[in-house]
Design an enzyme around this catalytic site. Structure first.
Site, PDB file in Angstrom:
ATOM      1  N   ASP A 109       0.827  -1.212   0.000  1.00 15.44           N
ATOM      2  CA  ASP A 109       0.000   0.000   0.000  1.00 15.44           C
ATOM      3  C   ASP A 109       0.859   1.259   0.000  1.00 15.44           C
ATOM      4  O   ASP A 109       0.369   2.339   0.310  1.00 15.44           O
ATOM      5  CB  ASP A 109      -0.957   0.002   1.193  1.00 15.44           C
ATOM      6  CG  ASP A 109      -0.267  -0.364   2.489  1.00 15.44           C
ATOM      7  OD1 ASP A 109       0.959  -0.584   2.471  1.00 15.44           O
ATOM      8  OD2 ASP A 109      -0.954  -0.422   3.517  1.00 15.44           O
ATOM      9  N   LYS A 160       6.722   3.602  16.328  1.00 15.02           N
ATOM     10  CA  LYS A 160       5.714   4.537  16.862  1.00 15.02           C
ATOM     11  C   LYS A 160       6.150   5.263  18.146  1.00 15.02           C
ATOM     12  O   LYS A 160       5.565   5.070  19.220  1.00 15.02           O
ATOM     13  CB  LYS A 160       4.385   3.815  17.078  1.00 15.02           C
ATOM     14  CG  LYS A 160       3.846   3.211  15.782  1.00 15.02           C
ATOM     15  CD  LYS A 160       2.417   2.739  15.900  1.00 15.02           C
ATOM     16  CE  LYS A 160       1.850   2.263  14.577  1.00 15.02           C
ATOM     17  NZ  LYS A 160       2.507   1.111  13.964  1.00 15.02           N
ATOM     18  N   ASP A 219       1.938   6.433   2.144  1.00 16.83           N
ATOM     19  CA  ASP A 219       1.387   5.179   2.636  1.00 16.83           C
ATOM     20  C   ASP A 219      -0.129   5.346   2.559  1.00 16.83           C
ATOM     21  O   ASP A 219      -0.716   6.069   3.368  1.00 16.83           O
ATOM     22  CB  ASP A 219       1.866   4.986   4.077  1.00 16.83           C
ATOM     23  CG  ASP A 219       1.066   3.953   4.841  1.00 16.83           C
ATOM     24  OD1 ASP A 219       0.150   3.350   4.268  1.00 16.83           O
ATOM     25  OD2 ASP A 219       1.371   3.758   6.017  1.00 16.83           O
TER      26      ASP A 219
END
Ligand code: GTP
Length: 334
Positions: A109, A160, A219
């Site tokens: 993706d 993250k 993305d």
């Protein structure tokens, strides 16, 4: 060159569109995300690829029965259960027999114009087990942040990081060059995260390198970024592509601005469509207003309805006349 393409995720952030189609089969201006990814791989010298399939695998197999996309020979590997990103690469590479030479692994993706051949050349010069493409982002907190030393060796892999605490804004961009020895780090049949387990172990062994490359990169996994990719394409941020399919029907008294209108879609009298994506066969009723939103295939937006702020309407859903939605998923999903 061979490639493993990860396409088995549930695509939860793009629901309800991903309830009927896997994320990588969603159209970006008439061409699926997957085809765009494969086209760029082909440009970079990839001739053979395996799709690491999990969620709705038959949709891919039915769409590409010839086993070829953009001149690339395709293999299909369907996981018996989701094995996470690392487990999926291991499963698919072994299933396709990609176990004896350097290969590419890529998130299906990610839309970019990365020069894959150049990434491979740099990987060979580094001489490590793996090389990651890095891209700069404004807010790295929802990505894997990857600081490197002056030789290009990865110093840490920080998935993250809390907002404001990232050591760099260069993030893992989802394209990797890997040696087959990386497969030895992925036990067959086990759930393994590439980002949380395999890459950190490679960092500890000094075997992971990265290349900072700031070209076009998105993305496309969220409604906002998916819409952005499509609008970038019609605005020439990438290549200039047509915004309105030839067989769609836009009433003379409708307003369509900065939007993609898919094949067979109908925009009725008095409707306003702005900064939006209307997918194939959808209909926007008279005097309806659609702003910065995505209307899925064959959906019907009733007369006078108002959709805004990244509202996403699912496949074949009817939105009631004169209803109003902002930032909604229709139907609601969890
Ligand atoms: P969300 O559910 O919206 O978070 O998306 P996702 O899990 O489908 O995708 P994410 O961006 O988190 O994953 C990166 C890539 O890996 C995507 O191309 C996914 O399709 C793929 N992927 C994630 N988990 C798996 C898995 O267990 N198996 C396979 N084959 N692919 C996976």
């Amino acid at each position: 060159m061979r490639a493993v393409v990860l396409v088995g995720g549930f695509g939860t952030r793009l629901r309800p569109l991903t309830l009927s189609a896997p994320k990588q089969m969603l159209p970006v201006n008439g061409v699926t995300m997957l085809e765009r990814v494969i086209m760029n791989l082909a440009r970079g010298g990839v001739t053979e690829a395996v799709l690491a399939l999990g969620y709705l695998p038959e949709v891919f197999q039915e769409a590409f029965p010839s086993g070829e996309i953009a001149g690339v020979t395709m293999h299909y590997a369907v996981e018996p259960e989701p094995l996470d990103t690392g487990g999926a690469i291991g499963f698919a590479a072994r299933a396709a027999g990609f176990t004896d030479e350097t290969f590419i692994a890529i998130n299906g993706d990610v839309i970019n114009d990365l020069d894959i051949a150049e990434l491979v050349a740099k990987h060979r010069a580094f001489g490590g087990e793996g090389t990651i493409h890095l891209t700069p982002v404004d807010d790295p907190s929802r990505f894997g942040v990857v600081p490197i030393d002056e030789e290009g060796r990865v110093e840490a892999f920080i998935e993250k990081p809390p907002a404001g605490q990232a050591p760099s804004n260069w993030i893992n961009a989802g394209t990797y060059v890997l040696e087959p020895s990386v497969l030895d780090r992925i036990p067959p049949g086990e759930k393994v995260s590439l980002e949380r387990a395999v890459f950190p172990a490679m960092v500890d062994d000094g075997q992971l390198y990265a290349v900072q490359e700031a070209g076009y990169w998105v993305d496309a996994g969220t409604p906002q970024s998916y819409l952005q990719v499509a609008l970038d394409l019609i605005n020439g941020v990438q290549a200039n592509e047509p915004a309105v399919a030839a067989d769609s029907v836009v009433d003379d008294e409708a307003v369509v601005e900065n939007s993609i209108i898919g094949s067979g879609a109908i925009i009725d009298r008095g409707a306003v469509v702005r900064d939006s994506m209307i997918q194939r066969g959808a209909r926007i009723g008279a005097d309806a207003v659609v702003i910065a939103s995505i209307v899925g295939p064959n959906a019907l937006v009733g007369n006078g309805a108002r959709l805004s702020d990244l509202t996403v309407v699912g496949d074949s859903i009817t939105v009631g006349a004169n209803t109003e939605y902002s930032g909604a998923k229709i139907p609601e999903t969890d």
